[in-house]
Each structure stands twice: as structure tokens, then as C-alpha cells.
Design an enzyme around this catalytic site. Sequence first.
Site, short mmCIF file in Angstrom:
data_model
loop_
_atom_site.label_atom_id
_atom_site.label_comp_id
_atom_site.label_asym_id
_atom_site.label_seq_id
_atom_site.Cartn_x
_atom_site.Cartn_y
_atom_site.Cartn_z
N GLY A 12 0.72 -1.10 -0.02
CA GLY A 12 -0.24 -0.08 -0.27
C GLY A 12 0.97 1.25 -0.11
CB SER A 13 0.30 4.93 1.16
OG SER A 13 0.73 5.78 1.99
CD GLU A 206 -7.74 5.77 7.24
OE1 GLU A 206 -7.83 5.01 5.95
OE2 GLU A 206 -6.35 5.46 6.52
CE LYS A 221 1.67 6.20 15.86
NZ LYS A 221 0.75 7.42 15.26
#
Lengths: 331, 331
Positions: A12-13, A206, A221
Site C-alpha cells: 500500500g502507501s 479515514e 503507539k
Amino acid sequence: MKTIKASIIGFGSVGQGVARVLLRKKEEFRSIGLEIMVVAVADSKTAVVDLEGVDLATVLERKESEGVVGDAHITGHDIIRDIEHDLVIETTPTNIDTGGVGLQNMLTAFSKKRHVVTSNKGPLALKYRELAALAEKSGCAFRFEATVGGAMPLLNLVRDTLAGNDVISIEGIFNGTCNYILTRMMEEHATYELMLAEAQELGIAEKDPAYDVEGIDTACKLVILANAIFGIDATYKDVQVTGISRITPEALMLAETDGYVIKLIGEVNKQRIQVAPRLVPIGHPLAVGGTMNVASLQTDLAGPVIVVGRGAGSIETASAILSDIVSICKE
Amino acid sequence: MKTIKASIIGFGSVGQGVARVLLRKKEEFRSIGLEIMVVAVADSKTAVVDLEGVDLATVLERKESEGVVGDAHITGHDIIRDIEHDLVIETTPTNIDTGGVGLQNMLTAFSKKRHVVTSNKGPLALKYRELAALAEKSGCAFRFEATVGGAMPLLNLVRDTLAGNDVISIEGIFNGTCNYILTRMMEEHATYELMLAEAQELGIAEKDPAYDVEGIDTACKLVILANAIFGIDATYKDVQVTGISRITPEALMLAETDGYVIKLIGEVNKQRIQVAPRLVPIGHPLAVGGTMNVASLQTDLAGPVIVVGRGAGSIETASAILSDIVSICKE
């Protein structure tokens, strides 16, 4: 010339960013005696394998024009298990419920004694200990700078640049989507819903924004930081999380009157792991606007250290992956 | 256990900070299989040598009570030349006219194949190329994170954490004394002379402040960045320098009315190396107050990266030296 044979699993990206960056830096790496030869690339449907080195320019073109990387119908996991190579660049999408294919990919990579560099938070937010233990047992490097803060240096900053320091606490803004929405709500005195819609239109949020705006991304994170830096055996379910969806323009305006902004702050230290909207004084180093990420570290020797950088983006995330790869090659 | 035999040459604020930090971190280093054994310490008058390891606690006490480190009347240079060891921690004072004893110390260290870690800007601002070439020829590490920005990570950040990136430009505040004076002038609407006197009283400015306030210190740091990061063969005489001594409270107030602060900004890129007071928008990442240092990097992959940290201080500078030592030990 030191040659590292690598696979890119997930295209993907981020995976495409890695391919672009490896192409762009090829000669530069050669000039320092390093060749990163990609022998396989897999997306979710297809794969391409060439033990003499995959032509990344062709793969990128085909992905863009046809939506696939090649003709081979084998999975990324097959590649990790069966193709001889040194390093797995794992860039499949984050799944924090099960760890997704990424978890199995990493486990198999270590069992085959391949190093792993990843941008995939899911497996680390769920199974950090297991993965780190297996990597160590297998003598493999396991690096994941890209999972926290994208191009903002943090894990390797602590590991290398602040070597010798004990980190006492870390707090910061680890989600660019939330930062963008809150910054724009303040600028425009607009509602959360309106600015979320704007962020979605710009591709900053998104379609299903829950993962970002409910603070789950930040929590993942923090869990990675808690494990990697503070040695805390936590998963993302151990984090107290409040998101930004209930913040009103009125609250932001009231804060502004008193000289504050509201930011979604993640905090981790030996005592707690927490995500919550907080008042930050205007002019404070954490009062960074737009989509930027920021982390403020308290250390025992260097004192306070603050870093600011882009938390997302294809090339930016690839930059973090690249620094991990270079670091492994130097070891 | 990997044992590195080191000398500390120069025992002022930084040298003593290194000794304190090595004492404090001794067990921590042992737990990762590393012993940094100091076999000699020299100040400007005396020295102490013990090939089994100098007792740093005793040396620190004696320095404090008697102003000397030991009884041996040999120089730091004698130690570097004659005592067998691996690493010279060079913390003698900066002299930018001649390079001072530091220059000869470094040259001799490399000729004896000893690594050098230093906080001393003088030799690098004058003879960077010669020193770097000799270090490379001798197969020695030459590390100097502490020379630019104290505990603010910069050189090793670029080298390790941003590995793979090309740095396009760096600008920032590299002198805490100037930042303190300008911050206080703005807060108090007071003259340069008054706030300089306050800074001198607090020990933030030297009795002879020219080196800081005329921008020479910042120029030296830019020269080190120019050589180490941009590959420019510059000395500090190549830098266009304007200091802060002519800035008036009126100028600062006028700036504030328009939403700006005035900061002494150092800038380095392939085209220019310049130190000058500049207008910085309030809220901009470079608009950091007090004695803090800040650097804003433009990179080709990671985009903008900003770091903030303490630019000076005994333990803070020692922290930078320590990270260099750990890095050498890992290589």
C-alpha cells in the site's frame, strides 16, 4: 559491497513509499558500499519474486496501472517462509484486534532467522513481548521506528542519539488526524463533525475515523513506547483512552481565551499510559499545529528533549523504515 | 565484558560532568557488558594516572577541595602521547584563534591511533578537514556531538536516526546565552546591557560575553555542521556574522506588536553559512524561549524535523559525550 536481500510484504502507501525511496537512494547506498536488493514484493493479492533483484520501477508502474504487483499467486507469508533472504520489510495494514497477517509474518520471519523492519503497529500493540523474545532468541534485528510518529525520530533517537540516558517520561501528540481536526476547529470555531468531514475530504482522516479520533492509534503507539523504552509489559488494552469526538468549539474558544489550546496528548511513564485531550499553553513546545507530531522526553542526563516531525505520509514513513534498515546493515 | 580505556583531558565543568556521569552509569554499563575505564585525568595544572582505573569519586573531591586533580605534573598531551589507552575524551576549553591545546591533543591522539570524543569547538572550527582526514587515515573514531547544541541531539540525529536522508538546510538557535538575553529583553522591555548584566550574574553569560553575544559561538557551530553534514570545507572565518548587542527594546516591542520575536538564528545550507538576528513568528517552532537551543532541519525524505534541548550545562554536555562514547563502543 555488502548486499542485503529483502522482501517488501504489503504494498500500500507505505510499501510503495519504501520501493520509491530504495530506487531513489540506490546509487547513494552503493557509494557507501551497501546494496539493498529486493528479491520479492507482495501485496494482498499477488506477488513478484526475482532472486536476482526485482525491478522496483516496473512493480510500482504495474501496481499503479493494474492494481497488482505481479503474476505470482503466492502470499507474503509464503515468501517469508520459502524464499531465502535476510530482511522482511513488513508494511501490511495494522489490525489491532488480531494482529492481522502481520503477526504471522513476523513470527515466521524470526523463525526463519530473517530480520524484520515494520510500520505495522498491530502485532506490536498486541504481542510485543512474544515478538521481541523470539527476535532475540533467533538473533534477528526487530526494528519499528515507523510505528510511532512516522518521520518524527523517537525510538532510534532514544536508542542511539540519547544512548546512556534513562527516559523518565514521554508525552506528545502522536496522531496527525486528531491534531489536524483540533487545529482546524480552533481556527474556524467550527464543530468536530465539520472539521472531520474536511479532514476526510483531504484524505487526512479515514472514512471510518474511529481508530484515529477515539485515541486507539495513539494508545497503540504508547504501548510500543511502554514496551520498547520503559520495559513495561503492556498491550493496548491497558491504556486509559479518551478521544476527541466530544470536544466542542465552545471548549476550544474558552481555552483560547485563557491562553490554551486543546490537544490529544499521549503520555507514558513507569506509572501510567494514558491518552486524553489536555489543555496546553499557547507557545508551549507541545502546542504544535496542523498534522505534525511532537514528543517531549524527560531524561536523566540530557534533561528535556523535544522532537517535532511528520507523523504520516508515504515517503516520510518510508524514511523511518530506511533508517532502521541502514542501522541493521551497520550492525 | 568489553573494556574501553579512556583519558579525560580537561577537567572544568564538562570534564567533571563526564566523570560524574561515568560514575553514575557504571553499573548500568556493566549490565550491558561495557566498562569505560578511565586510566588518566588531566586538568591544566596536574594529572592523575592509574592503569588499573582512576577512582573518579576521589578525583572529583580533590578537584573541588584543592582545585587540582592529582600530584602528577604531566600534561594532558603527555598522557595522550605516552599512556596506552583507546579513547581520549577531550574537554579542554575552546580557543578559536589557535585551536588551543585541544588541537595538538587531537592530532596526537589520532597519530597514536586513539579515538577522540570532544566538546571542544576550537580545533573543529579551524581545522575540521585536517582532523577528519587524520582520524580516517588512522582508523579512529572522531565524534563531537557535544560541540553543537549540548544535549540537543543534532549530529548523531542526522547520522543515525535520519540515516538515508539528505539534509537540505539547518537553521536554529545554537546559543543559550543570546536566547536568554533576547527572551528577557522582551519579557521586561529592558535594554541589552541590563539583561546581559542579569545573565552574567546568573552565570549564563561570561564576564567577557563577546564570544557568545557577537555570534562567534554560533558561527563555530555552523562551521562544524557545514563540514560534518554538508561536506563544505569552511572555517569560522567564512561565516557572515551579526550579533545581538545592537538590538534595542524598541525593536523587540515593535516586533511583538506584529506577532514576532527576535532570535539570533544560525543558518547553514550548501549556499550559505550565516548568523544574524531574525524575526520569528510567535508560535513558530524556532520561537523557543529561555536558554534552550532549537534546530529545524529540512530533509529530502522525512521533510521537516525539529529538535529542542538544553544547549549547555555540565551534565547535559556530558550526556552528549556519553552518547558518542556508547556509539563508538558499539562499532
